[in-house]
Write an enzyme that holds these catalytic residues in place. Structure first.
Site, PDB file in Angstrom:
ATOM      1  N   GLU A 267       1.035  -1.294   0.110  1.00  0.00           N
ATOM      2  CA  GLU A 267      -0.030  -0.020  -0.130  1.00  0.00           C
ATOM      3  C   GLU A 267       0.997   1.183  -0.127  1.00  0.00           C
ATOM      4  O   GLU A 267       1.467   1.503   0.836  1.00  0.00           O
ATOM      5  CB  GLU A 267      -0.931  -0.022   1.231  1.00  0.00           C
TER       6      GLU A 267
ATOM      7  N   CYS B 260      -1.969   8.699   3.346  1.00  0.00           N
ATOM      8  CA  CYS B 260      -1.608   8.170   1.878  1.00  0.00           C
ATOM      9  C   CYS B 260      -2.852   8.541   1.013  1.00  0.00           C
ATOM     10  O   CYS B 260      -2.381   8.732  -0.120  1.00  0.00           O
ATOM     11  CB  CYS B 260      -1.415   6.672   1.980  1.00  0.00           C
TER      12      CYS B 260
END
Length: 475
Positions: free
Chosen positions: A218, A252
């Site tokens: 990720e 993120c």
């Protein structure tokens, strides 16, 4: 309770992983009751120690909003663990297939992988540990955390609590600097999950490949916000800045840049000032506003601004009137808009991961879509606009880990949806059943019929069989 793994060194790592893998094999598949017990203990760890955990995160940051820690780190982790508890019995069920041939049985059984390594980043040091752990435990695996060295107090407390709630052969923690993280990536896990930058993700994947360890990455990237001409601009600004100011943009999936219709920048700035005045009438002394995690991250945000200004950008600080835009002593930095951002600026080339928000204008909406497609695929994309056809085009014509229409980051809180990236923003997804499947092996199991009819076609001699096959293929 066995807690033999303490203060694990790099040299001890291979033995720890091997011992846990052997324990997993000897114990056999984890029962539903054991999986639920592990999930419940993880939930209790968070609930019973939420205050101490929030205080540790705050101390690591210099100031981390207590609400943000309890909501995003503790609360969301508990939500993931509870969702797994509610559904794991169903997820574990064998999937029966229809009979391939009379008397033959075929099914899919979900088997635990074994031992999963979880490399945890500093920006959400609990959420990004326990959210994947929900899938890992639901699938019947054991795990090892490697928390970030940038949040040392939180990491040390996490290690202490894990040893209190879990046998070290179920779940343990490895502490250390970047060299430990590099060694961790090279271990013979049954699966490895990494959350962090694309650059480090390449190293992790390369190290894992040496042992053919499957990875879930990720990685983030530059998540765009496309504001359509028909969008309510005030709503778009408020919802964008709600997330951009959360954790000071150190997320993120945080909005990384905004694509605006030509001529809309001034109105965007006006709405942004109004939003910030309402949400953060003061900032430097405001416990609700989070600091940047360390000096290096603070200095990088300043460098991004200086680079943009040197290349012609107009920089607009949204700091409250009378307050500085940023303060190195507190590492607090107000959201800063970079107007007329261009592609030669670092702020449009690198993931920002902070409170800097570039604005870029477009003339036609198709031009904005083309701009997104000309750049690496992001972890998330955001679209503001009410035209259903244009919403559909955004979904069809762009590729991202997730797409949210008329909001920011909402998809990450829906446990039934997959969470993950695509291409440079990552590979593999977890959350809910997607985590269970990610950390399980879907094993094909076939029971032959008593007559064994399906395999007789493979038995020599082939003369008559060949004639029949040729007749079938010739039609």
């Amino acid at each position: 309770m066995n807690n033999e793994f303490k203060n694990i060194t790099i040299d001890q790592l291979p033995g720890v992983v091997a011992t846990m893998k052997q324990a997993h094999i000897e114990a056999g598949p984890a029962s539903l009751e054991l999986r639920l017990d592990r999930l419940q203990r993880a939930e209790r760890l968070l609930k019973e120690n939420h205050q101490a955990l929030a205080e540790a995160i705050c101390a690591d940051y210099g100031n981390r909003s207590r609400y943000q820690s309890l909501a995003a780190d503790v609360g969301m982790s508990i939500k993931s663990l509870q969702h797994a508890q509610e559904n794991v019995a169903q997820w574990m069920q064998t999937q029966e297939n229809s009979e391939p041939m009379p008397g033959m049985q075929a099914r899919i059984e979900f088997q635990p992988l074994g031992v999963v390594g979880i490399i945890v980043p500093w920006n959400f040091p609990l959420n990004l540990a326990f959210s994947p752990l929900a899938g890992v435990f639901a699938a019947g695996n054991r795990a090892i955390f490697k928390p970030s060295e940038l949040t040392p107090k939180t990491s040390a407390l996490l290690a202490q609590l894990v040893s209190q709630y879990f046998d070290s052969l179920e779940l343990t923690t490895v502490l250390g600097e970047a060299d430990v993280g590099a060694a961790f990536s090279a271990q013979k896990f049954d699966h490895l999950i990494f959350t962090g930058s694309t650059a480090v993700g390449r190293h992790v994947m390369r190290a894992a490949a040496e042992n053919l360890v499957p990875v879930t990455l990720e990685l983030g990237g530059k998540s765009p916000v496309l504001v359509a001409p028909d969008a309510n601009l005030r709503t778009a600004v408020e919802r964008t800045l709600t997330v951009k100011t959360f954790n000071a943009g150190q997320i993120c999936m945080s909005p990384d840049y905004v694509l605006l219709p030509e001529g809309a920048q001034d109105e965007f700035v006006r709405h942004a000032r109004e939003f910030m005045q309402q949400a953060f009438p003061t900032l430097q002394g405001n416990a609700d506003y989070t600091s940047l995690v360390c000096d290096a991250h603070f200095e990088r945000q300043i460098a991004l601004l200086e680079d943009a200004k040197s290349k012609g950008a107009t920089v607009v600080s949204l700091a409250p009137e009378g307050e500085v835009a940023y303060d190195a002593a507190t590492r607090k930095m107000a959201t800063v808009l970079v107007l007329n951002a261009t592609d030669d600026m670092r702020v449009m080339q690198e993931e920002v991961f902070g409170p800097v928000l570039p604005l870029k204008s477009y003339q036609q909406e198709q031009e904005a879509v083309a701009y997104i497609n000309a750049h690496p695929r992001p972890l998330a994309a955001y679209y503001f606009g009410d035209n259903a056809e244009n919403q559909r085009r955004m979904a069809d014509m762009t590729t991202s880990g997730g797409l949210v229409i008329n909001d920011i980051m909402t998809h990450s809180s829906v446990e039934s949806l997959p969470f993950g990236g695509v291409g440079p923003s990552g590979m593999g997804a977890y959350h809910g059943i997607h985590g269970f499947l990610r950390f399980s092996h879907a094993k094909a199991v076939v029971e032959q019929s008593p007559s064994g009819e399906s395999s007789l076609r493979l038995r020599a001699p082939y003369g008559e069989k060949l004639e029949q096959l040729e007749q079938i293929l010739s039609h």
